[in-house]
Design an enzyme around this catalytic site. Structure first.
Site, PDB file in Angstrom:
ATOM      1  N   SER A 118      54.813  60.158 -15.722  1.00 23.72           N
ATOM      2  CA  SER A 118      55.976  59.408 -16.145  1.00 23.72           C
ATOM      3  C   SER A 118      57.183  60.322 -16.254  1.00 23.72           C
ATOM      4  CB  SER A 118      55.690  58.725 -17.489  1.00 23.72           C
ATOM      5  OG  SER A 118      54.522  57.940 -17.413  1.00 23.72           O
ATOM      6  N   HIS A 123      71.712  60.633 -18.381  1.00 27.61           N
ATOM      7  CA  HIS A 123      72.927  61.021 -17.660  1.00 27.61           C
ATOM      8  C   HIS A 123      74.118  60.548 -18.483  1.00 27.61           C
ATOM      9  CE1 HIS A 123      70.445  61.856 -14.140  1.00 27.61           C
ATOM     10  NE2 HIS A 123      69.909  60.667 -14.306  1.00 27.61           N
ATOM     11  N   CYS A 146      53.439  55.077 -18.143  1.00 31.45           N
ATOM     12  CA  CYS A 146      52.238  54.389 -17.701  1.00 31.45           C
ATOM     13  C   CYS A 146      51.212  54.473 -18.827  1.00 31.45           C
ATOM     14  CB  CYS A 146      51.652  55.014 -16.439  1.00 31.45           C
ATOM     15  SG  CYS A 146      52.747  54.946 -15.005  1.00 31.45           S
TER      16      CYS A 146
END
Length: 269
Positions: A118, A123, A146
């Site tokens: 994962s 950002h 997951c």
């Protein structure tokens, strides 16, 4: 079908469901001069540097019980930063039953859960209006996992980690896993609303709208601060330094900026 922890379905192999949380926050400020704008962007870059963002994502990793495999971080010129983490599952003996409840996750405390292959990313996007004196800072955080843990358990901490005027939050469960008889499971936990993962004291601060597609396991929540105090949006001075007409004009510009972000469309007088 609602299951108690003792009644959980036995799966055939690993839980292959992918659960993705996208957390987008916006901080709005009025900067009437070029010098104020540059000072605001400098402040944002210092407050949300790659180093601090890495600390935030490390804590998210702790909350969802992940092991960090790799970190890539970058401060950009002239502004902005990014951090990407690759994570894998931690060894776990038993999944805490609280992880299956629609409830806010912890703040600094660790929760050990299963996770595999994962990632977590952030950002930042500082920007400004070319004419109207509005500066807006946006941060996008994506947590993709997951296994049995939902990344929604990190949402409470993320909200407390950023100064937020507007938030848009998306959660989606993709793929399927199988029980031992081969029956496909397209979701492994009940969810009615992302709002159930946000504490009441935080929800009381925001106007909130849900747009959910339950049959597709897609959930969307938008949040905008209810209270507006101009002093919180001026950079380097207070509203008592402004004439009444100027304060009203600035207030109108700021509230329109937040409304446009919240409703996702341009709004003109």
């Amino acid at each position: 079908m609602k299951l108690t922890p003792e009644q959980r379905i036995t799966l055939h192999g690993f839980n292959n469901l992918t659960k993705s949380l996208s957390f987008n926050m916006y901080d709005v400020c009025y900067t009437r001069t070029k010098e104020e704008r540059e000072a605001y962007i400098e402040y944002i870059d210092e407050q949300y540097s790659a180093e601090r963002l890495t600390h935030i994502l490390n804590t998210v990793s702790d909350i969802i019980g992940a092991h960090v495999l790799n970190i890539a971080q970058q401060d950009y010129v002239p502004q902005g930063a990014s951090v990407t983490m690759l994570i894998s599952e931690e060894p776990v003996v038993e999944v805490p039953t609280s992880q299956f409840e629609e409830s806010p996750g912890p703040l600094p405390d660790n929760v050990v859960m299963q996770l595999d292959k994962s990632h977590i990313t952030v950002h930042t996007y500082p920007e400004y209006h070319p004419d109207e004196g509005i500066s807006t800072f946006r941060a996008d955080v994506d947590v993709s996992t997951c296994g049995e843990i939902s990344p929604l358990k990190a949402l409470n901490y993320l909200i407390h980690s950023f100064e937020t005027d507007v938030m848009t939050i998306d959660y989606r469960v993709r793929g399927f896993t199988r029980d031992i008889s081969g029956h496909k499971l397209f979701i492994d936990h009940e969810i009615n609303s992302i709002q159930n993962y946000i504490p009441d004291d935080v929800k009381n601060l925001f106007d909130m709208i849900d747009v959910n597609v339950y049959q597709e396991n897609i959930f969307h929540t938008k949040c905008k601060l209810k209270e507006f105090d101009l002093d919180n949006y001026l950079f380097g001075y207070k509203k008592d330094k402004l004439a009444r007409e100027e304060a009203e004009e600035i207030t109108q510009k700021l509230t329109m900026e937040m409304d446009e972000i919240f409703y996702g469309k341009n709004m003109y007088n």
